[in-house]
Design a protein around this motif. Structure first.
Motif, PDB file in Angstrom:
ATOM      1  N   LEU A 111     -10.951   2.236  -3.726  1.00 49.89           N
ATOM      2  CA  LEU A 111      -9.647   2.375  -4.384  1.00 49.89           C
ATOM      3  C   LEU A 111      -9.489   1.413  -5.560  1.00 49.89           C
ATOM      4  O   LEU A 111      -8.410   1.319  -6.145  1.00 49.89           O
ATOM      5  N   ARG A 112     -10.594   0.698  -5.896  1.00 49.09           N
ATOM      6  CA  ARG A 112     -10.614  -0.234  -7.021  1.00 49.09           C
ATOM      7  C   ARG A 112      -9.689  -1.431  -6.816  1.00 49.09           C
ATOM      8  O   ARG A 112      -9.102  -1.953  -7.765  1.00 49.09           O
ATOM      9  N   ASP A 113      -9.564  -1.873  -5.548  1.00 53.91           N
ATOM     10  CA  ASP A 113      -8.776  -3.068  -5.257  1.00 53.91           C
ATOM     11  C   ASP A 113      -9.738  -4.257  -5.190  1.00 53.91           C
ATOM     12  O   ASP A 113     -10.427  -4.462  -4.195  1.00 53.91           O
ATOM     13  N   ASP A 114      -9.791  -5.048  -6.234  1.00 56.67           N
ATOM     14  CA  ASP A 114     -10.770  -6.138  -6.343  1.00 56.67           C
ATOM     15  C   ASP A 114     -10.518  -7.285  -5.367  1.00 56.67           C
ATOM     16  O   ASP A 114     -11.370  -8.168  -5.209  1.00 56.67           O
ATOM     17  N   ARG A 115      -9.362  -7.299  -4.717  1.00 54.41           N
ATOM     18  CA  ARG A 115      -9.077  -8.380  -3.773  1.00 54.41           C
ATOM     19  C   ARG A 115     -10.088  -8.414  -2.631  1.00 54.41           C
ATOM     20  O   ARG A 115     -10.361  -9.466  -2.059  1.00 54.41           O
ATOM     21  N   TRP A 116     -10.632  -7.251  -2.286  1.00 48.48           N
ATOM     22  CA  TRP A 116     -11.499  -7.142  -1.114  1.00 48.48           C
ATOM     23  C   TRP A 116     -12.936  -6.800  -1.498  1.00 48.48           C
ATOM     24  O   TRP A 116     -13.705  -6.323  -0.681  1.00 48.48           O
ATOM     25  N   GLU A 158      -2.610   5.773  -0.487  1.00 46.88           N
ATOM     26  CA  GLU A 158      -3.675   4.794  -0.273  1.00 46.88           C
ATOM     27  C   GLU A 158      -3.956   4.609   1.212  1.00 46.88           C
ATOM     28  O   GLU A 158      -5.125   4.526   1.626  1.00 46.88           O
ATOM     29  N   TRP A 184       0.840  -1.201   0.000  1.00 46.11           N
ATOM     30  CA  TRP A 184       0.000   0.000   0.000  1.00 46.11           C
ATOM     31  C   TRP A 184       0.871   1.246   0.000  1.00 46.11           C
ATOM     32  O   TRP A 184       1.808   1.359   0.784  1.00 46.11           O
ATOM     33  N   PRO A 240      -4.666  -0.848   6.608  1.00 50.29           N
ATOM     34  CA  PRO A 240      -4.852  -2.070   5.801  1.00 50.29           C
ATOM     35  C   PRO A 240      -4.753  -3.323   6.661  1.00 50.29           C
ATOM     36  O   PRO A 240      -3.775  -3.513   7.389  1.00 50.29           O
ATOM     37  N   TRP A 286      -7.041   8.386  -9.498  1.00 54.67           N
ATOM     38  CA  TRP A 286      -8.278   7.754  -9.052  1.00 54.67           C
ATOM     39  C   TRP A 286      -9.402   8.087 -10.015  1.00 54.67           C
ATOM     40  O   TRP A 286      -9.603   9.239 -10.383  1.00 54.67           O
ATOM     41  N   SER A 323     -10.864   0.126   0.516  1.00 50.76           N
ATOM     42  CA  SER A 323     -10.090  -0.570  -0.524  1.00 50.76           C
ATOM     43  C   SER A 323     -10.932  -0.785  -1.767  1.00 50.76           C
ATOM     44  O   SER A 323     -10.417  -0.758  -2.892  1.00 50.76           O
TER      45      SER A 323
END
Length: 261
Positions: free
Chosen positions: A222-227, A60, A56, A192, A137, A219
């Motif tokens: 922030l376009r973090d698809d993991r979460w 972020e 991160w 995080p 972003w 997250s």
């Protein structure tokens, strides 16, 4: 609606009382802003020694911190239950509350609310705005709606957990120090979650789900698809924990013995 009108009347009376002592009001606002600034400075100090934290970037992490301040401000404004035991149980004010034809928890929320705590939401939005300005972003038209749902869900999680802890006082008039401890645990949700040990990650997700207050929804924004899945569960977790808190509260009210017993 009767409850909404009652809430507005309590709010107007509260503002009248607070504005009678403007200096005290302004000092409290300044103290809250200073406390938030100290936490932000801590993040900046950490990133003077590293460029990333478990993948991160500084911007972020600051964005996640800023987001966390928004639901936390809503919680602080309307679930100010820190002195419940002293005021309502030991001093016997709970008996007064129970004689009125409005749900006891709703009355206590109105009597103890601190709307000035919402200034933390403004601070959070400003911090998020700065972080977004520093990052590439992209805005999506659904972001405002999701942001609103995430904030309400996060505040409900915090509120539900603290209602659960407050309900302990309905079974015993002994003072407990659980809420301050829980407040400190909740602070883990502003960073995080993958920087912590896997056991702590599990606790912050499923047992004391403070990660849903800050990290998971932030997250997602922030376009973090993991979460992604966890983020979308935020409103659901809010309903579950606030509902559980109300159920336990109602159970405690049925077992409440009164100040004279």
């Amino acid at each position: 609606m009767f409850q909404a009108e009652l809430f507005l009347r309590y709010l107007v009376q509260y503002l009248k009382v607070r504005l009678e002592y403007r200096s005290d009001f302004l000092v409290q606002l300044g103290t809250d802003l200073l406390f938030q600034a100290v936490n932000l400075i801590f993040i900046l100090v950490v990133f003077t020694h590293t460029t990333q934290l478990s993948g991160w970037t500084r911007e972020e992490v600051i964005f996640i911190y800023g987001y966390f301040l928004v639901p936390f401000a809503v919680f602080s404004a309307f679930f100010n239950l820190w002195d419940f035991n002293e005021r309502y149980i030991i001093k016997g004010e709970m008996d007064r509350v129970l004689t009125r034809p409005v749900h006891s928890l709703y009355q206590i929320v109105m009597e103890t609310m601190t709307p000035e705590s919402l200034v933390g939401a403004v601070t959070g939005l400003l911090v998020m705005g700065w972080a977004v300005w520093q990052m590439e972003w992209t805005f999506h038209w659904m972001d405002p709606l999701l942001f609103f749902l995430f904030v309400i869900g996060g505040a409900a999680i915090y509120g539900g957990i603290h209602v659960l802890l407050t309900s302990i006082s309905l079974f015993s008039d002994s003072k407990t120090d659980i809420q301050p401890i829980m407040y400190n645990v909740g602070n883990y949700g502003r960073y995080p979650v993958n920087i912590y040990h896997s056991i702590i990650q599990w606790v912050l997700t499923w047992l004391l789900p403070f990660a849903f207050v800050g990290f998971y929804p932030a997250s997602f924004l922030l376009r973090d698809d993991r979460w992604l899945t966890f983020a979308l569960l935020t409103p659901v977790m809010g309903l579950i924990y606030l509902g559980l808190g109300i159920v336990v509260w109602n159970w405690g009210i049925r077992h409440y013995r009164g100040a004279g017993n």
